[in-house]
Scaffold this motif. Sequence first.
Motif, short mmCIF file in Angstrom:
data_model
loop_
_atom_site.label_atom_id
_atom_site.label_comp_id
_atom_site.label_asym_id
_atom_site.label_seq_id
_atom_site.Cartn_x
_atom_site.Cartn_y
_atom_site.Cartn_z
N LEU A 134 0.66 -1.25 0.03
CA LEU A 134 0.05 0.05 0.15
C LEU A 134 0.84 1.31 -0.11
O LEU A 134 0.60 2.21 -0.68
CB LEU A 134 -0.98 0.09 1.24
N ILE A 135 2.00 1.04 0.92
CA ILE A 135 2.84 2.41 0.82
C ILE A 135 3.55 2.52 -0.41
O ILE A 135 3.51 3.66 -1.26
CB ILE A 135 3.69 2.33 2.08
N GLU B 85 1.87 6.25 -7.32
CA GLU B 85 0.55 7.02 -7.66
C GLU B 85 0.76 8.73 -7.39
O GLU B 85 0.23 9.45 -8.31
CB GLU B 85 -0.84 6.63 -7.27
N ARG B 86 1.14 8.98 -6.25
CA ARG B 86 1.15 10.43 -5.96
C ARG B 86 2.74 10.96 -6.11
O ARG B 86 2.87 12.24 -5.55
CB ARG B 86 0.47 10.69 -4.65
N ASP B 87 3.39 10.20 -6.77
CA ASP B 87 4.97 10.68 -6.73
C ASP B 87 5.78 11.21 -5.61
O ASP B 87 6.01 12.36 -5.48
CB ASP B 87 4.92 11.74 -8.08
N LEU B 88 5.37 10.61 -4.45
CA LEU B 88 5.67 11.00 -2.94
C LEU B 88 7.16 10.24 -2.60
O LEU B 88 7.28 8.89 -3.37
CB LEU B 88 4.70 10.70 -2.04
N PRO B 89 7.85 10.82 -1.86
CA PRO B 89 9.16 10.06 -1.40
C PRO B 89 8.50 8.80 -0.75
O PRO B 89 7.60 8.83 -0.05
CB PRO B 89 9.93 10.89 -0.50
N GLU C 127 4.67 7.31 6.33
CA GLU C 127 4.23 8.40 7.53
C GLU C 127 2.78 8.42 7.19
O GLU C 127 2.04 8.49 8.19
CB GLU C 127 5.15 9.79 7.37
N ILE C 128 2.40 8.90 5.87
CA ILE C 128 0.86 9.02 5.89
C ILE C 128 -0.10 7.76 6.07
O ILE C 128 -0.79 7.78 6.89
CB ILE C 128 0.52 9.35 4.28
N VAL C 129 0.59 6.62 5.68
CA VAL C 129 -0.06 5.32 6.06
C VAL C 129 -0.17 5.09 7.45
O VAL C 129 -1.05 4.62 8.02
CB VAL C 129 0.60 4.19 4.95
N THR C 130 1.25 5.19 8.05
CA THR C 130 1.21 4.89 9.46
C THR C 130 0.13 5.94 10.20
O THR C 130 -0.53 5.36 11.06
CB THR C 130 2.70 5.26 9.76
#
Length: 91
Positions: free
Chosen positions: A6-7, A13-17, A23-26
């Motif tokens: 998922l991470i 998909e969001r071009d994130l580090p 951190e978002i998923v946690t």
Amino acid sequence: MNKSELIKRLAEERDLPLEEATEIVTIFFDSMKEALQNGDRVEIRGFGSFKIKEYEGYQGRNPKTGEAVQVSPKRLPFFRAGKELKEYLNN
């Protein structure tokens, strides 16, 4: 799909580090766990809802020895799928 998949998907998909996606998923899962711990219901529209069911203790039996055992009360999470998720899976 597990948490690391998922991470990875969020990061792609969001071009994130990867660290930011982690951190978002946690934060998301920790917030859900905290709400359930506090006895709140967690509802994600279009997906489903989570709540805690409380079960009282009871007198059980060890199937191997037949000995009576006291089973302590417990709280368990319960998930109910939402209408949109059910329709999506069945169409």
